[in-house]
Design an enzyme around this catalytic site. Sequence first.
Site, PDB file in Angstrom:
ATOM      1  N   GLU A  72       0.824  -1.217   0.000  1.00  0.00           N
ATOM      2  CA  GLU A  72       0.000   0.000   0.000  1.00  0.00           C
ATOM      3  C   GLU A  72       0.859   1.270   0.000  1.00  0.00           C
ATOM      4  O   GLU A  72       0.331   2.364   0.216  1.00  0.00           O
ATOM      5  CB  GLU A  72      -0.963  -0.046   1.180  1.00  0.00           C
ATOM      6  CG  GLU A  72      -1.935  -1.219   1.017  1.00  0.00           C
ATOM      7  CD  GLU A  72      -2.916  -1.379   2.148  1.00  0.00           C
ATOM      8  OE1 GLU A  72      -4.113  -1.420   1.867  1.00  0.00           O
ATOM      9  OE2 GLU A  72      -2.497  -1.463   3.317  1.00  0.00           O
ATOM     10  N   TYR A 118     -14.416  16.689  18.901  1.00  0.00           N
ATOM     11  CA  TYR A 118     -13.022  16.238  18.795  1.00  0.00           C
ATOM     12  C   TYR A 118     -12.714  15.642  17.436  1.00  0.00           C
ATOM     13  O   TYR A 118     -11.590  15.753  16.945  1.00  0.00           O
ATOM     14  CB  TYR A 118     -12.668  15.265  19.932  1.00  0.00           C
ATOM     15  CG  TYR A 118     -12.364  16.043  21.178  1.00  0.00           C
ATOM     16  CD1 TYR A 118     -11.085  16.541  21.400  1.00  0.00           C
ATOM     17  CD2 TYR A 118     -13.365  16.341  22.090  1.00  0.00           C
ATOM     18  CE1 TYR A 118     -10.804  17.306  22.509  1.00  0.00           C
ATOM     19  CE2 TYR A 118     -13.105  17.114  23.199  1.00  0.00           C
ATOM     20  CZ  TYR A 118     -11.819  17.591  23.411  1.00  0.00           C
ATOM     21  OH  TYR A 118     -11.547  18.364  24.506  1.00  0.00           O
TER      22      TYR A 118
HETATM   23 ZN   LIG Z   1      -4.973  -1.594   4.083  1.00  0.00          ZN
END
Ligand SMILES: [Zn+2]
Length: 214
Positions: A72, A118
């Site tokens: 990735e 938040y």
């Molecule tokens: Zn992934």
Amino acid sequence: MTDTRDALVRAGARLTELGLSPGSSGNLSIRVGSTMVMSPTGVSLGALDAEQLSVLDLNTGHLLDGPSPSKEFPLHRALYARSGGSGAVVHLHSPYAAAWSCTIRHDKTSAIPPLTPYFVMKVGRTPLIDYAAPGDRGQAEALQALPVIFEAALLQNHGPIVAKGSLDAAIDAAIEIEEVCKLLILLGTHPVRHLTEEEAAHLADKYDVPWGSS
Ligand SMILES: [Zn+2]
């Protein structure tokens, strides 16, 4: 470089302890000049070795040192290419955010609504990136070309990815994404009050976080 490597190892252990990195999923990187130091493929984030990290040239994507990076890595490269201010990238398959990424979303500007202050303050606009097989270069190109400013995105049917100035800030944001997605899943079909656009815009402005549709 030793500090960078040790920081990645510590971060991997912390995310694993928190249950945010099941199996060997997730990957981390830190930008160092024109390179990035990244977790390698097939290694649990809880078992990173400071001497066994991948170093890639950000311009070419070529491996300069160490084992093969996570497949990735193009997503990390795409986020660094978008913003010179991005110093670290965190990508997780954390359970609640991954679950939320599988739900049908019509608002691609932010796949996660302004549910809590938040979330807006620490994360901001989180666009949805259309599904693609992990490692798909076209998905990285789509991420890089998105015409809105963002520091976090949700990969459809996959999980979150965050780019921040520091690794600690990226981890904080990834944890916040997991927490807000947990609330969204817990709320289920209950009628929910989101922050109004005015309330979200006020926080985004105050904390200098991207929000809204531009
Ligand atoms: Zn992934």
